[in-house]
Design a protein around this motif. Structure first.
Motif, PDB file in Angstrom:
ATOM      1  N   ASP A  63       0.921  -1.316  -0.127  1.00  0.00           N
ATOM      2  CA  ASP A  63       0.012   0.111   0.211  1.00  0.00           C
ATOM      3  C   ASP A  63       0.740   1.204   0.079  1.00  0.00           C
ATOM      4  O   ASP A  63       1.478   1.270   0.928  1.00  0.00           O
ATOM      5  CB  ASP A  63      -0.726   0.073   1.329  1.00  0.00           C
ATOM      6  CG  ASP A  63      -1.774   1.365   1.379  1.00  0.00           C
ATOM      7  OD1 ASP A  63      -1.943   2.142   0.585  1.00  0.00           O
ATOM      8  OD2 ASP A  63      -2.284   1.496   2.373  1.00  0.00           O
ATOM      9  N   GLU A 122      -0.070   4.579  -0.099  1.00  0.00           N
ATOM     10  CA  GLU A 122      -0.370   5.471   0.698  1.00  0.00           C
ATOM     11  C   GLU A 122      -0.199   5.239   2.237  1.00  0.00           C
ATOM     12  O   GLU A 122      -0.464   5.896   3.186  1.00  0.00           O
ATOM     13  CB  GLU A 122      -1.785   5.653   0.591  1.00  0.00           C
ATOM     14  CG  GLU A 122      -2.258   6.240  -1.030  1.00  0.00           C
ATOM     15  CD  GLU A 122      -3.500   6.483  -1.187  1.00  0.00           C
ATOM     16  OE1 GLU A 122      -4.274   6.984  -0.282  1.00  0.00           O
ATOM     17  OE2 GLU A 122      -4.091   6.036  -2.482  1.00  0.00           O
ATOM     18  N   TYR A 128      -7.686   4.473  11.526  1.00  0.00           N
ATOM     19  CA  TYR A 128      -8.035   3.362  10.578  1.00  0.00           C
ATOM     20  C   TYR A 128      -8.420   4.016   9.186  1.00  0.00           C
ATOM     21  O   TYR A 128      -9.210   5.029   8.997  1.00  0.00           O
ATOM     22  CB  TYR A 128      -9.301   2.706  11.157  1.00  0.00           C
ATOM     23  CG  TYR A 128      -9.697   1.538  10.403  1.00  0.00           C
ATOM     24  CD1 TYR A 128      -8.588   0.478   9.816  1.00  0.00           C
ATOM     25  CD2 TYR A 128     -10.999   1.226   9.944  1.00  0.00           C
ATOM     26  CE1 TYR A 128      -8.886  -0.786   9.405  1.00  0.00           C
ATOM     27  CE2 TYR A 128     -11.265   0.175   9.239  1.00  0.00           C
ATOM     28  CZ  TYR A 128     -10.333  -0.621   8.854  1.00  0.00           C
ATOM     29  OH  TYR A 128     -10.636  -1.911   8.170  1.00  0.00           O
ATOM     30  N   HIS A 129      -7.681   3.346   8.333  1.00  0.00           N
ATOM     31  CA  HIS A 129      -8.122   3.613   6.745  1.00  0.00           C
ATOM     32  C   HIS A 129      -7.375   5.090   6.457  1.00  0.00           C
ATOM     33  O   HIS A 129      -7.578   5.650   5.444  1.00  0.00           O
ATOM     34  CB  HIS A 129      -9.227   3.625   6.154  1.00  0.00           C
ATOM     35  CG  HIS A 129      -9.545   2.216   5.878  1.00  0.00           C
ATOM     36  ND1 HIS A 129      -8.943   1.611   4.824  1.00  0.00           N
ATOM     37  CD2 HIS A 129     -10.437   1.437   6.579  1.00  0.00           C
ATOM     38  CE1 HIS A 129      -9.524   0.542   4.654  1.00  0.00           C
ATOM     39  NE2 HIS A 129     -10.310   0.312   5.734  1.00  0.00           N
ATOM     40  N   LYS A 130      -6.673   5.829   7.301  1.00  0.00           N
ATOM     41  CA  LYS A 130      -6.054   7.263   6.886  1.00  0.00           C
ATOM     42  C   LYS A 130      -4.489   6.927   6.598  1.00  0.00           C
ATOM     43  O   LYS A 130      -3.856   6.108   7.105  1.00  0.00           O
ATOM     44  CB  LYS A 130      -6.194   8.199   8.231  1.00  0.00           C
ATOM     45  CG  LYS A 130      -7.432   8.573   8.693  1.00  0.00           C
ATOM     46  CD  LYS A 130      -7.537   9.593   9.567  1.00  0.00           C
ATOM     47  CE  LYS A 130      -8.726   9.961  10.291  1.00  0.00           C
ATOM     48  NZ  LYS A 130      -8.757  10.576  11.276  1.00  0.00           N
ATOM     49  N   SER A 131      -3.916   7.620   5.721  1.00  0.00           N
ATOM     50  CA  SER A 131      -2.777   7.480   5.250  1.00  0.00           C
ATOM     51  C   SER A 131      -1.643   8.123   6.372  1.00  0.00           C
ATOM     52  O   SER A 131      -2.032   9.278   6.947  1.00  0.00           O
ATOM     53  CB  SER A 131      -2.368   8.342   4.091  1.00  0.00           C
ATOM     54  OG  SER A 131      -1.112   8.286   3.769  1.00  0.00           O
ATOM     55  N   LYS A 167      -1.886   3.320   4.446  1.00  0.00           N
ATOM     56  CA  LYS A 167      -3.126   3.476   5.447  1.00  0.00           C
ATOM     57  C   LYS A 167      -3.068   2.784   6.439  1.00  0.00           C
ATOM     58  O   LYS A 167      -2.624   1.523   6.314  1.00  0.00           O
ATOM     59  CB  LYS A 167      -4.246   3.411   4.306  1.00  0.00           C
ATOM     60  CG  LYS A 167      -4.545   4.329   3.210  1.00  0.00           C
ATOM     61  CD  LYS A 167      -5.705   3.955   2.550  1.00  0.00           C
ATOM     62  CE  LYS A 167      -5.830   4.867   1.523  1.00  0.00           C
ATOM     63  NZ  LYS A 167      -6.968   4.219   0.471  1.00  0.00           N
ATOM     64  N   CYS A 168      -3.589   3.268   7.520  1.00  0.00           N
ATOM     65  CA  CYS A 168      -3.687   2.528   8.942  1.00  0.00           C
ATOM     66  C   CYS A 168      -4.476   1.306   8.570  1.00  0.00           C
ATOM     67  O   CYS A 168      -5.774   1.592   8.400  1.00  0.00           O
ATOM     68  CB  CYS A 168      -3.843   3.425   9.904  1.00  0.00           C
ATOM     69  SG  CYS A 168      -4.092   2.631  11.603  1.00  0.00           S
TER      70      CYS A 168
END
Length: 148
Positions: free
Chosen positions: A40, A42, A54-57, A44-45
């Motif tokens: 990944d 980006e 969660y889901h943030k870079s 992402k968490c």
């Protein structure tokens, strides 16, 4: 408004980056597993148990945390993220850093080309003040400036 906080330098360096804030413990393995295993870009968490991240870079962000939690692999995961150039711009801890996270960050500073300053003991006031998107600047002496 600008506010400064003085912390203890674990890995020296300077950085300027956008804040990404977690009010819960940061599980290094769960957070980086997807980025390291599946490429990944980006970063992402992947930790679904951390709603703040969660889901943030996390890539090139000023990661603002109370502490790390989780597996004894945490230090090696952090080192691996740096070796693969997937690290945050810096890691800032409100509490005292644990030995596993410290060892991973110190190994990365000495064995990789990564620039990832780490500062701890910034205090609860730091974590209460900083918000996602604020601009963080770190000086060599551990002075952290938060603009926002």
């Amino acid at each position: 408004m600008t506010k400064t906080f003085q912390g203890r330098v674990i890995v020296p360096g300077t950085a300027k980056a956008e804040a990404l804030v977690s009010h819960g413990g940061f599980n290094t393995l769960a957070s980086y597993q997807m980025a390291l295993m599946f490429g990944d870009k980006e970063v992402k968490c992947g930790d679904q148990n951390n709603p703040d991240l969660y889901h943030k870079s996390m890539f090139r962000k000023a990661l603002c945390l109370p502490e790390t939690i989780g597996s004894t692999t945490g230090g090696m995961v952090l080192y691996s993220a740096c070796a693969l150039d997937k690290q945050p711009a810096c890691m800032l801890f409100s509490k005292t850093i644990d030995s596993l996270a410290a060892s991973g960050a110190i190994l990365a500073a000495n064995w990789t080309e990564a620039n990832m300053p780490v500062v701890d003991e910034l205090g609860q006031e730091f974590l209460d003040y900083v918000k996602d998107g604020m601009m963080i600047t770190i000086a060599e002496d551990g002075l952290v400036t938060v603009e926002g």
